[in-house]
Scaffold this motif. Sequence first.
Motif, mmCIF file in Angstrom:
data_model
loop_
_atom_site.group_PDB
_atom_site.id
_atom_site.type_symbol
_atom_site.label_atom_id
_atom_site.label_comp_id
_atom_site.label_asym_id
_atom_site.label_seq_id
_atom_site.Cartn_x
_atom_site.Cartn_y
_atom_site.Cartn_z
ATOM 1 N N TRP A 1 0.815 -1.224 0.000
ATOM 2 C CA TRP A 1 0.000 0.000 0.000
ATOM 3 C C TRP A 1 0.839 1.260 0.000
ATOM 4 C CZ3 TRP A 1 -4.586 -0.437 -1.728
ATOM 5 C CH2 TRP A 1 -5.304 -1.607 -1.524
ATOM 6 N N SER B 1 -6.822 5.157 17.405
ATOM 7 C CA SER B 1 -6.024 4.220 18.204
ATOM 8 C C SER B 1 -5.315 4.952 19.340
ATOM 9 C CB SER B 1 -4.992 3.515 17.326
ATOM 10 O OG SER B 1 -5.633 2.771 16.327
ATOM 11 N N ARG C 1 -7.144 8.673 10.348
ATOM 12 C CA ARG C 1 -8.221 8.593 11.357
ATOM 13 C C ARG C 1 -8.038 7.399 12.280
ATOM 14 N NH1 ARG C 1 -13.372 9.913 7.482
ATOM 15 N NH2 ARG C 1 -12.993 12.152 7.316
ATOM 16 N N VAL C 2 -7.639 6.264 11.703
ATOM 17 C CA VAL C 2 -7.424 5.061 12.525
ATOM 18 C C VAL C 2 -6.282 5.288 13.502
ATOM 19 C CG1 VAL C 2 -6.621 2.667 12.414
ATOM 20 C CG2 VAL C 2 -8.458 3.421 10.924
ATOM 21 N N ARG D 1 -6.535 8.822 -1.765
ATOM 22 C CA ARG D 1 -6.730 9.920 -0.796
ATOM 23 C C ARG D 1 -7.636 9.484 0.350
ATOM 24 N NH1 ARG D 1 -8.153 14.030 -5.000
ATOM 25 N NH2 ARG D 1 -6.159 14.537 -5.894
ATOM 26 N N ARG D 2 -8.718 8.791 0.007
ATOM 27 C CA ARG D 2 -9.647 8.338 1.055
ATOM 28 C C ARG D 2 -8.990 7.294 1.960
ATOM 29 N NH1 ARG D 2 -15.125 7.896 -2.570
ATOM 30 N NH2 ARG D 2 -15.417 10.140 -2.816
ATOM 31 N N ILE D 3 -8.214 6.410 1.366
ATOM 32 C CA ILE D 3 -7.516 5.405 2.177
ATOM 33 C C ILE D 3 -6.534 6.081 3.121
ATOM 34 C CG2 ILE D 3 -5.786 3.567 2.049
ATOM 35 C CD1 ILE D 3 -7.209 2.570 -0.472
ATOM 36 N N GLU D 4 -5.813 7.072 2.612
ATOM 37 C CA GLU D 4 -4.856 7.798 3.464
ATOM 38 C C GLU D 4 -5.585 8.543 4.578
ATOM 39 O OE1 GLU D 4 -1.232 9.070 4.928
ATOM 40 O OE2 GLU D 4 -1.735 7.462 3.553
ATOM 41 N N THR D 5 -6.721 9.162 4.253
ATOM 42 C CA THR D 5 -7.511 9.854 5.272
ATOM 43 C C THR D 5 -7.990 8.869 6.335
ATOM 44 O OG1 THR D 5 -8.256 11.470 3.634
ATOM 45 C CG2 THR D 5 -9.560 11.288 5.641
ATOM 46 N N ASN D 6 -8.475 7.707 5.898
ATOM 47 C CA ASN D 6 -8.924 6.690 6.852
ATOM 48 C C ASN D 6 -7.771 6.162 7.692
ATOM 49 O OD1 ASN D 6 -11.605 6.867 6.123
ATOM 50 N ND2 ASN D 6 -11.464 5.227 4.618
ATOM 51 N N ARG D 7 -6.594 6.026 7.099
ATOM 52 C CA ARG D 7 -5.429 5.566 7.860
ATOM 53 C C ARG D 7 -5.087 6.554 8.961
ATOM 54 N NH1 ARG D 7 -0.346 6.419 8.643
ATOM 55 N NH2 ARG D 7 -0.271 8.177 7.227
ATOM 56 N N TRP E 1 -5.331 8.190 14.779
ATOM 57 C CA TRP E 1 -5.835 9.079 15.830
ATOM 58 C C TRP E 1 -6.797 8.349 16.772
ATOM 59 C CZ3 TRP E 1 -4.135 13.477 17.605
ATOM 60 C CH2 TRP E 1 -3.343 14.275 16.800
#
Length: 136
Positions: free
Chosen positions: A14, A113, A108-109, A100-106, A111
């Motif tokens: 990834w 965590s 968020r995860v 971009r969405r995957i990076e944003t979700n990463r 933060w």
Amino acid sequence: MAAGWFSVLKYVPWTEVIHNAPKVADGARKLWDVISGKAAPQENPFPDIEPAVSSEPQTLATLEARIIRLEKVTSDMHRQILASSELIKALADQNTQLVRRIETNRVRVVWLSATLAVVAIVALLGLILVFWWHGS
């Protein structure tokens, strides 16, 4: 079935996908610009060349029919190339949005965590303090 997908997705590099997504999108845009900027094939691409004169009208008619058929095929191929390059551009844009969405979700995860870890530490300290006060 989903477990199979997760095991496959686990081995996807990834970081490389995210790192190369802008390059893929730029390449697709350049391809689209090159392909869409070209005009459709000309009617007579070689105007300086004189056709061979034949005494047989049937041979001329056959050659003209072949030329017309080849021009049609060339035109159809040009339209297919345009459609393909437009599809590639759209897929590259979607890929960029997905990355971009995957990076944003990463992020968020990460933060969430960290927040969960802080809450767990506070809860554990609170539990220790409660036992310590009731134990003394």
